[in-house]
Design a protein around this motif. Structure first.
Motif, PDB file in Angstrom:
ATOM      1  N   VAL A 104      -8.754   0.261  -3.311  1.00 35.09           N
ATOM      2  CA  VAL A 104      -8.649  -1.161  -3.634  1.00 35.09           C
ATOM      3  C   VAL A 104      -9.200  -1.365  -5.049  1.00 35.09           C
ATOM      4  CG1 VAL A 104      -9.290  -3.499  -2.982  1.00 35.09           C
ATOM      5  CG2 VAL A 104      -8.959  -1.756  -1.201  1.00 35.09           C
ATOM      6  N   VAL A 135       1.463  -2.006   1.642  1.00 34.36           N
ATOM      7  CA  VAL A 135       0.561  -2.273   0.522  1.00 34.36           C
ATOM      8  C   VAL A 135      -0.402  -3.374   0.948  1.00 34.36           C
ATOM      9  CG1 VAL A 135       2.261  -1.597  -1.202  1.00 34.36           C
ATOM     10  CG2 VAL A 135       2.096  -4.004  -0.536  1.00 34.36           C
ATOM     11  N   HIS A 136      -1.559  -3.383   0.350  1.00 33.09           N
ATOM     12  CA  HIS A 136      -2.510  -4.478   0.524  1.00 33.09           C
ATOM     13  C   HIS A 136      -2.525  -5.290  -0.761  1.00 33.09           C
ATOM     14  CE1 HIS A 136      -3.875  -1.931   3.863  1.00 33.09           C
ATOM     15  NE2 HIS A 136      -4.372  -3.038   4.376  1.00 33.09           N
ATOM     16  N   LEU A 137      -2.506  -6.623  -0.610  1.00 34.35           N
ATOM     17  CA  LEU A 137      -2.274  -7.470  -1.782  1.00 34.35           C
ATOM     18  C   LEU A 137      -2.916  -8.836  -1.590  1.00 34.35           C
ATOM     19  CD1 LEU A 137      -0.591  -7.513  -4.465  1.00 34.35           C
ATOM     20  CD2 LEU A 137       1.240  -8.554  -3.123  1.00 34.35           C
ATOM     21  N   MET A 164      -7.773  -8.675   3.096  1.00 35.04           N
ATOM     22  CA  MET A 164      -6.561  -8.678   2.280  1.00 35.04           C
ATOM     23  C   MET A 164      -5.312  -8.790   3.142  1.00 35.04           C
ATOM     24  SD  MET A 164      -7.638  -5.600  -0.347  1.00 35.04           S
ATOM     25  CE  MET A 164      -6.217  -5.822  -1.420  1.00 35.04           C
ATOM     26  N   ARG A 166      -1.753  -7.454   4.326  1.00 34.40           N
ATOM     27  CA  ARG A 166      -1.041  -6.181   4.439  1.00 34.40           C
ATOM     28  C   ARG A 166       0.448  -6.497   4.486  1.00 34.40           C
ATOM     29  NH1 ARG A 166       0.995  -2.343   8.120  1.00 34.40           N
ATOM     30  NH2 ARG A 166       0.336  -0.178   7.718  1.00 34.40           N
ATOM     31  N   VAL A 177       2.548  -8.100  -9.191  1.00 33.71           N
ATOM     32  CA  VAL A 177       1.097  -8.095  -8.990  1.00 33.71           C
ATOM     33  C   VAL A 177       0.421  -8.695 -10.222  1.00 33.71           C
ATOM     34  CG1 VAL A 177      -0.907  -6.707  -8.341  1.00 33.71           C
ATOM     35  CG2 VAL A 177       1.394  -5.957  -7.670  1.00 33.71           C
ATOM     36  N   HIS A 183      -5.539  -5.111  -5.015  1.00 33.22           N
ATOM     37  CA  HIS A 183      -4.385  -4.488  -4.369  1.00 33.22           C
ATOM     38  C   HIS A 183      -4.680  -3.028  -4.089  1.00 33.22           C
ATOM     39  CE1 HIS A 183      -3.831  -4.110  -8.761  1.00 33.22           C
ATOM     40  NE2 HIS A 183      -3.312  -2.912  -8.501  1.00 33.22           N
ATOM     41  N   VAL A 240       1.927 -14.907  -0.676  1.00 34.74           N
ATOM     42  CA  VAL A 240       2.019 -13.480  -0.982  1.00 34.74           C
ATOM     43  C   VAL A 240       3.468 -13.022  -0.898  1.00 34.74           C
ATOM     44  CG1 VAL A 240       1.387 -11.175  -0.170  1.00 34.74           C
ATOM     45  CG2 VAL A 240      -0.350 -12.954  -0.353  1.00 34.74           C
TER      46      VAL A 240
END
Length: 329
Positions: A104, A135-137, A164, A166, A177, A183, A240
């Motif tokens: 992260v 992805v984590h965002l 976060m 997912r 991004v 992220h 998101v």
């Protein structure tokens, strides 16, 4: 200088802190020795943070692309680009193979990078997936600056990821991004990344990686200052998802907001794109990339650097490609 499109070999900095490289080798139809080379810096005028030359693309004549552009910016970038942006390509393109989930992290925006690091750009980026995954965002729950600092100091990775969003992505999906947004790219994904031409990362996670986070995770600023670059805004799932463009047809693949930073188009055989600096990543097929100056035989996995002086370029039948370009001048 040569005004023809140039086929570029791989440019993979060695011994990176995360695993990967096999998918790049397979895509490029090359062997892989298992080393950590998960990034291919394509058409790069950017060095790795703290390095003098590592990361720069070297041309056949031995010059770096950065030196070549500085020597003749109009030929490489075009008159309109130079009038607006000078000799700055405003683009870095990468192939990225996540052999494991990346830590992260986040990147500073332009004003922060200028004030605290003396850099011309921040590091807003976008990903176009060739192989999907997760992805984590962004934050899905509210974090104070103090709580974020505790999560980082404690290396509470579960806590960071739980806070976060997912997002599952499939081949062809694109994700924008913005700088400041935390992220993490998921294991097994393979993507084309476009970004502002800087290598500036602030780490929120480093345990279990070949990283010294307390020493190297804050760009030399110390975490008290570096974490001020974090966007702490809570985003809904819908907000998101608005950063994601699901796989579609040809044409622009990124959200409109990305256009002030970079452009990516998905092109199929017969498509023509106008004169200007570009990196072309061939994603399928075999055929000819044609310009007024020359014809170039290409195939899936090839990466091509196109100088503005080559003029308009036509993608031959049987090919599909991602055309990565700076913002429109």
């Amino acid at each position: 200088m040569s005004v023809v499109p140039l086929l570029l070999p791989a440019n993979q900095p060695a011994d990176r802190f995360y695993a990967g490289g096999g998918q790049i080798a397979g895509f490029r139809r090359q062997a892989w020795d298992g080393s950590r080379v998960p990034e291919d810096w394509v058409g790069s005028t950017t060095t790795l943070f703290g390095e003098a030359s590592l990361g720069l693309t070297v041309l056949d004549d031995g010059r770096t692309l950065r030196d070549a552009v500085e020597a003749d910016p109009q030929a490489w970038l075009g008159e309109r680009h130079v009038a607006r942006f000078g000799a700055d390509t405003r683009l870095l393109t990468k192939l990225l193979d996540a052999g494991q989930r990346l830590p992260v992290h986040l990147h500073p925006d332009g004003p922060f990078a200028a004030e605290h690091l003396g850099r011309a750009h921040g590091k807003t980026e976008a990903w176009v997936f060739l192989r999907g995954g997760a992805v984590h965002l962004g934050w899905r729950e509210e974090l104070s600056a103090a709580r974020l600092r505790r999560l980082v100091d404690d290396q509470d990775v579960d806590g960071l990821l739980a806070a976060m969003h997912r997002v599952e992505v499939t081949p062809g999906d694109a994700v924008f991004v913005p700088a400041g947004m935390p992220h993490a790219i998921g294991a097994g994904t393979f993507l084309v990344e476009v970004q502002e031409p800087e290598d500036l990362s602030i780490l929120l996670e480093w345990c279990d990686f070949a990283l010294d986070g307390p020493r190297d995770g804050h760009l030399g600023l110390g975490f008290d200052r570096a974490l001020q670059a974090t966007d702490l805004a809570v985003r809904t799932a819908g907000q998101v998802e608005a950063l994601v463009v699901r796989a579609g047809g040809t044409g622009p693949v990124l959200p409109t907001a990305a256009g002030s930073f970079f452009r990516v188009d998905r092109a199929a055989g017969g498509a023509e794109f106008g004169a200007g600096f570009a990196v072309v990543v061939v994603t399928d097929g075999t055929g000819v990339l044609s310009s007024a100056a020359a014809d170039l035989q290409v195939a899936v996995g090839d990466t091509v650097l196109v100088p503005a002086a080559a003029g308009a370029v036509v993608l031959g039948g049987g090919l599909t490609a991602l055309v990565c370009r700076p913002p429109a001048p």
